[in-house]
Write a protein that holds these residues in place. Structure first.
Motif, mmCIF file in Angstrom:
data_model
loop_
_atom_site.group_PDB
_atom_site.id
_atom_site.type_symbol
_atom_site.label_atom_id
_atom_site.label_comp_id
_atom_site.label_asym_id
_atom_site.label_seq_id
_atom_site.Cartn_x
_atom_site.Cartn_y
_atom_site.Cartn_z
ATOM 1 N N THR A 1 0.823 -1.201 0.000
ATOM 2 C CA THR A 1 0.000 0.000 0.000
ATOM 3 C C THR A 1 0.859 1.255 0.000
ATOM 4 N N PHE A 2 0.828 2.000 -1.106
ATOM 5 C CA PHE A 2 1.464 3.311 -1.200
ATOM 6 C C PHE A 2 0.368 4.368 -1.069
ATOM 7 N N PRO A 3 0.706 5.565 -0.619
ATOM 8 C CA PRO A 3 -0.326 6.609 -0.546
ATOM 9 C C PRO A 3 -0.834 6.959 -1.943
ATOM 10 N N ALA B 1 11.199 3.651 -0.596
ATOM 11 C CA ALA B 1 9.917 3.981 0.015
ATOM 12 C C ALA B 1 9.703 3.121 1.257
ATOM 13 N N PRO B 2 9.148 3.679 2.323
ATOM 14 C CA PRO B 2 8.955 2.892 3.548
ATOM 15 C C PRO B 2 8.052 1.682 3.339
ATOM 16 N N GLN B 3 7.148 1.743 2.343
ATOM 17 C CA GLN B 3 6.262 0.618 2.101
ATOM 18 C C GLN B 3 7.015 -0.606 1.558
ATOM 19 N N TRP B 4 8.146 -0.352 0.849
ATOM 20 C CA TRP B 4 8.916 -1.452 0.255
ATOM 21 C C TRP B 4 10.349 -0.973 0.011
ATOM 22 N N PRO B 5 11.197 -0.953 1.048
ATOM 23 C CA PRO B 5 12.584 -0.502 0.847
ATOM 24 C C PRO B 5 13.290 -1.370 -0.185
ATOM 25 N N ALA B 6 13.908 -0.720 -1.157
ATOM 26 C CA ALA B 6 14.597 -1.465 -2.211
ATOM 27 C C ALA B 6 15.914 -2.044 -1.714
ATOM 28 N N LEU B 7 16.573 -1.329 -0.797
ATOM 29 C CA LEU B 7 17.853 -1.752 -0.257
ATOM 30 C C LEU B 7 17.872 -1.486 1.243
#
Length: 282
Positions: free
Chosen positions: A22-24, A116-122
């Motif tokens: 869920t992203f804003p 992004a806090p919803q899905w950190p890439a690294l």
């Protein structure tokens, strides 16, 4: 697979929802240039970079950073270093951060999610050495096993209340260490202590315990001793000759560490009638 995002920039909202992340909700989206080439030189330097060969697992890179304080800009720089090194050398890389206080060490050691806090890439996870996990070495037998490790451990404990005993352990250890090994460690210890009070303690130990070495630091300490003695000779000579020495002139003589200049002043002090004339070129 990617062009559809250029045509429909808001598509990601629906995609992320379908993926269960869920992203804003977006209010707008702009297509940006895809060229990530740097248009101007961008200087970035890691403090130390080593390529380390291993017996069975192949080589890896070790990037070492000395961190004296918390810096919110550092995680982004460290992530850049690691990505750049992977792209350039195609080798696994470990980031080691060396600290001298527990607060900075705790800050550097925390995992930093990037993206992004919803899905950190690294997630950035440095390996940290500091006063929280490096040993306090006050046993000479232990110190002799690895003088370089003992030196680094000492530097990380530069503010330790027991720093005097730690310094004495290293100086005692280096007395029995070949000069080719001891000299660099003498200098590195001095550099690592910086302008802390422990730095003066170290210089005193070098002057006494390691006076037989010819390292740059020991030579510098000897020169300081000779300069201080020469300055005392000048002031004593002026006093014996009845020449009044104002406070400013006394401080200038006592604070000078140039032996050649002090010798010139001594020669003038033999005949001068005023302290000011000691500094006057003939």
């Amino acid at each position: 697979m990617h062009r559809v995002f250029q045509e429909y920039p808001s598509l990601f909202t629906s995609v992320s929802s379908a993926l269960g992340v869920t992203f804003p909700p977006d209010t707008s989206a702009t297509v940006m240039t895809t060229d990530l080439t740097e248009n101007r030189p961008l200087e970035r330097r890691v403090d130390t970079l080593l390529r380390i060969e291993t017996e069975n697992d192949g080589p890896f890179l070790l990037a070492v950073e000395a961190q004296g304080r918390k810096d919110p800009d550092k995680p982004a720089s460290w992530a850049y270093y690691l990505a750049h090194l992977l792209e350039k050398y195609r080798l696994p890389t470990t980031l080691l951060v060396v600290c001298q206080d527990r607060g900075t060490a705790a800050w550097a050691a925390r995992p930093v999610p990037l993206g992004a806090p919803q899905w950190p890439a690294l997630t950035l996870r440095p390996l940290v050495a500091g006063p929280h996990n490096m040993p306090v070495i006050t046993d000479v037998a232990e110190a002799r096993k690895d003088p370089a490790f003992t030196t680094l451990a000492l530097i990380t404990h530069a503010d330790d209340p027991d720093i005097g005993a730690i310094l004495k352990t290293l100086s005692t250890t280096l007395r029995d260490t070949p000069e080719s090994i001891a000299n660099p460690l003498i200098e590195l210890t001095a550099q690592g202590l910086g302008n802390r009070p422990a730095a003066r303690q170290w210089r005193n130990l070098v002057a006494v315990d390691l006076s037989f070495y010819t390292s740059p630091l020991s030579e510098e300490i000897r020169d300081e001793g000779r300069a201080a003695g020469r300055a005392e000779d000048i002031l004593r000579l002026l006093e014996l000759r009845g020449v009044t020495v104002p406070v400013e002139a006394r401080e200038k003589i006592a604070g000078c560490d140039d032996l050649h200049l002090l010798d010139q002043w001594f020669g003038r002090a033999v005949t001068t009638t005023t302290a000011e004339d000691v500094f006057t070129e003939e």
